[in-house]
Design an enzyme around this catalytic site. Structure first.
Site, PDB file in Angstrom:
ATOM      1  N   ASP A  31       0.502  -1.622  -0.136  1.00 24.12           N
ATOM      2  CA  ASP A  31      -0.357   0.163   0.117  1.00 24.12           C
ATOM      3  C   ASP A  31       0.647   1.329   0.127  1.00 24.12           C
ATOM      4  OD1 ASP A  31      -2.552  -1.722   0.295  1.00 24.12           O
ATOM      5  OD2 ASP A  31      -1.951  -1.705   2.355  1.00 24.12           O
ATOM      6  N   LYS A  44       2.828   2.417  -5.276  1.00 22.34           N
ATOM      7  CA  LYS A  44       2.681   1.885  -5.909  1.00 22.34           C
ATOM      8  C   LYS A  44       2.015   2.015  -7.461  1.00 22.34           C
ATOM      9  CE  LYS A  44       3.072  -2.255  -4.467  1.00 22.34           C
ATOM     10  NZ  LYS A  44       2.803  -2.553  -3.316  1.00 22.34           N
ATOM     11  N   GLY A  71      -4.837  -4.130  -4.516  1.00 28.04           N
ATOM     12  CA  GLY A  71      -5.394  -2.871  -4.534  1.00 28.04           C
ATOM     13  C   GLY A  71      -4.854  -1.794  -4.878  1.00 28.04           C
ATOM     14  N   HIS A  72      -4.697  -1.207  -5.651  1.00 23.82           N
ATOM     15  CA  HIS A  72      -3.931  -0.566  -6.088  1.00 23.82           C
ATOM     16  C   HIS A  72      -4.483   0.977  -6.826  1.00 23.82           C
ATOM     17  CE1 HIS A  72      -0.204  -2.888  -7.858  1.00 23.82           C
ATOM     18  NE2 HIS A  72      -0.392  -3.251  -6.700  1.00 23.82           N
ATOM     19  N   THR A  73      -4.290   1.664  -5.857  1.00 21.34           N
ATOM     20  CA  THR A  73      -5.156   3.246  -6.362  1.00 21.34           C
ATOM     21  C   THR A  73      -4.457   4.168  -6.968  1.00 21.34           C
ATOM     22  OG1 THR A  73      -6.368   2.501  -4.142  1.00 21.34           O
ATOM     23  CG2 THR A  73      -6.740   4.511  -5.810  1.00 21.34           C
ATOM     24  N   GLN A 110       1.719  -6.130  -3.765  1.00 20.52           N
ATOM     25  CA  GLN A 110       2.477  -6.594  -1.992  1.00 20.52           C
ATOM     26  C   GLN A 110       3.449  -5.560  -1.888  1.00 20.52           C
ATOM     27  OE1 GLN A 110       0.526  -9.835  -3.502  1.00 20.52           O
ATOM     28  NE2 GLN A 110      -0.818  -8.838  -3.083  1.00 20.52           N
ATOM     29  N   ARG A 143      -9.993  -2.163   5.239  1.00 23.91           N
ATOM     30  CA  ARG A 143     -10.134  -2.905   6.889  1.00 23.91           C
ATOM     31  C   ARG A 143      -9.338  -1.749   6.986  1.00 23.91           C
ATOM     32  NH1 ARG A 143      -6.836  -8.136   7.725  1.00 23.91           N
ATOM     33  NH2 ARG A 143      -6.310  -7.984   4.961  1.00 23.91           N
ATOM     34  N   PRO A 144      -9.377  -1.295   8.394  1.00 25.35           N
ATOM     35  CA  PRO A 144      -8.248  -0.099   9.533  1.00 25.35           C
ATOM     36  C   PRO A 144      -6.756  -1.099   8.820  1.00 25.35           C
ATOM     37  CG  PRO A 144      -9.788  -1.034  10.310  1.00 25.35           C
ATOM     38  CD  PRO A 144      -9.648  -1.326   9.165  1.00 25.35           C
ATOM     39  N   ARG A 145      -5.327   0.008   8.605  1.00 23.91           N
ATOM     40  CA  ARG A 145      -4.549  -0.515   8.292  1.00 23.91           C
ATOM     41  C   ARG A 145      -3.730   0.080   9.646  1.00 23.91           C
ATOM     42  NH1 ARG A 145      -3.944   1.750   2.132  1.00 23.91           N
ATOM     43  NH2 ARG A 145      -4.792   0.440   1.017  1.00 23.91           N
ATOM     44  N   SER A 160       6.140  11.780  -3.910  1.00 24.63           N
ATOM     45  CA  SER A 160       4.772  12.271  -3.999  1.00 24.63           C
ATOM     46  C   SER A 160       4.254  13.003  -3.087  1.00 24.63           C
ATOM     47  CB  SER A 160       4.125  10.842  -4.672  1.00 24.63           C
ATOM     48  OG  SER A 160       2.511  10.703  -3.982  1.00 24.63           O
TER      49      SER A 160
HETATM   50  P1  GDP Z   1      -0.275   0.322  -3.660  1.00 23.85           P
HETATM   51  O1  GDP Z   1      -1.412  -1.342  -3.213  1.00 23.85           O
HETATM   52  O2  GDP Z   1       1.318   0.265  -3.898  1.00 23.85           O
HETATM   53  O3  GDP Z   1      -0.650   1.141  -5.356  1.00 23.85           O
HETATM   54  O4  GDP Z   1      -1.101   1.526  -3.238  1.00 23.85           O
HETATM   55  P2  GDP Z   1      -2.980   1.559  -2.568  1.00 23.85           P
HETATM   56  O5  GDP Z   1      -3.510   2.088  -3.868  1.00 23.85           O
HETATM   57  O6  GDP Z   1      -3.069   0.335  -1.726  1.00 23.85           O
HETATM   58  O7  GDP Z   1      -2.514   2.558  -1.006  1.00 23.85           O
HETATM   59  C1  GDP Z   1      -2.067   4.355  -1.571  1.00 23.85           C
HETATM   60  C2  GDP Z   1      -2.920   4.942  -1.145  1.00 23.85           C
HETATM   61  O8  GDP Z   1      -2.135   6.240  -1.241  1.00 23.85           O
HETATM   62  C3  GDP Z   1      -4.273   5.113  -2.659  1.00 23.85           C
HETATM   63  O9  GDP Z   1      -5.301   5.488  -1.895  1.00 23.85           O
HETATM   64  C4  GDP Z   1      -3.405   6.316  -3.455  1.00 23.85           C
HETATM   65  O10 GDP Z   1      -4.243   7.152  -4.197  1.00 23.85           O
HETATM   66  C5  GDP Z   1      -3.155   7.349  -2.289  1.00 23.85           C
HETATM   67  N1  GDP Z   1      -1.791   8.159  -2.383  1.00 23.85           N
HETATM   68  C6  GDP Z   1      -0.781   7.649  -3.326  1.00 23.85           C
HETATM   69  N2  GDP Z   1       0.452   8.384  -3.204  1.00 23.85           N
HETATM   70  C7  GDP Z   1      -0.288   9.471  -2.002  1.00 23.85           C
HETATM   71  C8  GDP Z   1       0.110  10.853  -2.027  1.00 23.85           C
HETATM   72  O11 GDP Z   1       1.474  11.426  -2.323  1.00 23.85           O
HETATM   73  N3  GDP Z   1      -0.265  11.891  -0.709  1.00 23.85           N
HETATM   74  C9  GDP Z   1      -1.539  10.903  -0.460  1.00 23.85           C
HETATM   75  N4  GDP Z   1      -2.178  11.764   0.329  1.00 23.85           N
HETATM   76  N5  GDP Z   1      -2.122  10.372  -0.790  1.00 23.85           N
HETATM   77  C10 GDP Z   1      -1.711   9.616  -1.867  1.00 23.85           C
END
Ligand code: GDP
Length: 434
Positions: free
Chosen positions: A13, A16, A40-42, A224, A303-305, A413
């Site tokens: 999380d 990435k 889950g990549h957001t 992951q 889930r809360p991290r 970021s």
């Molecule tokens: P991944 O699985 O490594 O891609 O990460 P996730 O998507 O599970 O979690 C990262 C969360 O942080 C997502 O909701 C992103 O939109 C958000 N995010 C990514 N970079 C930043 C940042 O620099 N600042 C903030 N506030 N949110 C970010």
């Protein structure tokens, strides 16, 4: 043209997805090499939120070929849902996606087996996502798995499922339960899935090699992260695949000699989902504040991290395992309001100071963090698109992380949007994509 790996440096999380999305315009191909829809990549673009589980984040860019490598496991129904959700948001998922014929399938009995396994572990439950990922990899290793390629020969499907079924039924009956998988229904769904996606199912390693032969660059997207890697993570509180950079060779069929660089992605603090040791975990008040500001709730499970401070010991270990050339430090903005920011620089164990991440879980579980405190900047960082536009104390903080980890920081970021990013000129990135 370089082939670059993007790997999570912590417990996942890290953001990435955002980093892959950001770098995709510099390559022609984006390939995933591990994991399933437990990831889950957001990615946020222009206020629109896209959640990717098994489809590589590069799919958001037209003209990019995305590849799901053989090291992945895919649940057909979840794949169809993800594809439909993306298409509803205007993202095309067609010939721009190749799925390896060697990808193993996550099937209904895997969900049942994972729930049973977690239940049987009781207080030692791993806190898995209950998406069937672990049991699908178990069937793969047990040589009773069914692959995407098997769907291209539907006549032999039932026979191929027989071993997995026998194994599942033995486990369920052994636990005093009644097996309740509708195998005929499973076969029927798999046959139609195979027909629908036949043109996407290919020898992905060959496709990647053909792309490289054309001089195209590949971005390998990790899912992951390092500390969840099956071999090198905090076993048994790990995922079931090779999340580290080494996993690319195995999980995509591209040799190590064709990998030109590795970028680690780490939050400016640290989080962990599920159970297992987390030495730099913050006390509940501070953790709660990080969780609220960082919206630290799982994209897959909600889930809360668990939240804590940047762990330089773990990040050094991740650098050792992956050979990071450069780091992306994400979510710096989450720390914007803090007076002081702790960084875990070492661990204390039985009166000794440890600089290296212990491989023995029983040691790690008893480690106490050694913190140093850095003054906060108390100013907003989103929108600072150049390094020298960041507050001086924020730059000092990032430089301190870099010094402690022993790796340069190429990207900072400061928000979920593509624009909230600082890309530094004098970094490995510049040499890769010059
Ligand atoms: P991944 O699985 O490594 O891609 O990460 P996730 O998507 O599970 O979690 C990262 C969360 O942080 C997502 O909701 C992103 O939109 C958000 N995010 C990514 N970079 C930043 C940042 O620099 N600042 C903030 N506030 N949110 C970010």
């Amino acid at each position: 043209m370089p082939n670059i790996v993007i790997v999570g440096a912590q417990w996942g999380d890290e953001g990435k997805g955002k980093v892959v999305d950001l770098l995709t315009p510099k390559v022609q191909v984006v390939a995933r090499y591990n994991g399933g829809h437990n990831a889950g990549h957001t990615v946020v673009v222009g206020g629109k939120k896209f959640i990717l589980h098994v489809i590589p984040s590069g799919i958001l860019h037209p003209g990019i070929l995305c590849v799901a490598g053989n090291g992945m496991v895919i649940n057909p129904a979840a794949f169809d849902r993800e594809k439909a959700e993306l298409e509803e948001l205007g993202v095309a998922v067609g010939d721009n996606l190749v799925i390896s014929d060697r990808v193993h399938l996550i099937l209904p009995h895997h969900y049942a087996l994972e729930a049973l396994s977690e239940e049987q572990r009781g207080s030692r439950a791993l806190g898995t996502t209950l998406r069937g990922t672990g049991p699908a990899y178990e069937d793969k290793v047990g040589r009773r798995g069914v692959t995407m390629g098997d769907l291209l020969c539907p006549d032999s499907l039932e026979e191929k499922l027989a071993e997995a079924r026998r194994h599942y039924e033995a486990l369920v009956l052994g636990a005093g339960r009644k097996p309740d998988v509708d195998w005929e229904g499973v076969v029927a769904e798999l046959v139609t899935f195979g027909e629908r996606h036949r043109s996407k199912i290919k020898d992905a390693s060959l496709v990647l090699h053909q792309q490289m032969a054309r001089g195209y660059s590949i971005l390998f997207e990790g899912a992951q992260a390092t500390l969840l890697d099956l071999d090198h993570g905090t076993y048994p509180f790990v995922t079931s695949s090779s999340a580290t950079a080494g996993g690319v060779a195995v999980g995509a069929g591209v040799p190590p000699s064709r990998i030109d660089g590795v970028m680690g992605v780490a939050k400016a603090y640290c989080t962990r989902v599920g159970t297992g040791p987390f030495p730099s975990e913050a006390e509940e008040g501070a953790a709660e504040a990080l969780r609220a500001r960082g919206k630290e709730f799982g994209a897959t499970t909600g889930r809360p991290r668990r939240c804590g401070w940047f762990d330089a010991v773990a990040a050094r270990y991740a650098t050792r395992l992956n050979g990071f050339d450069t780091l992306a430090i994400t979510k710096l903005d989450v720390l914007d309001e803090l007076e002081q920011i702790p960084i875990c620089t070492a661990y204390r164990f039985e009166g000794e100071t440890l600089d290296e991440f212990p491989s023995d879980l029983s040691v790690l579980e008893r480690c106490q963090p050694v913190f140093e405190s850095i003054p906060g900047w108390k100013a907003p960082t989103p929108g600072a698109r150049q390094w020298d536009r960041l507050p001086a104390a924020a730059r000092d903080y990032v430089e301190r992380l870099s010094e402690l980890v022993g790796t340069e920081v190429g990207i900072v970021s400061t928000g979920p949007e593509r624009e909230d990013t600082v890309i530094r000129d004098q970094s490995a990135l510049a040499s890769w994509f010059s």
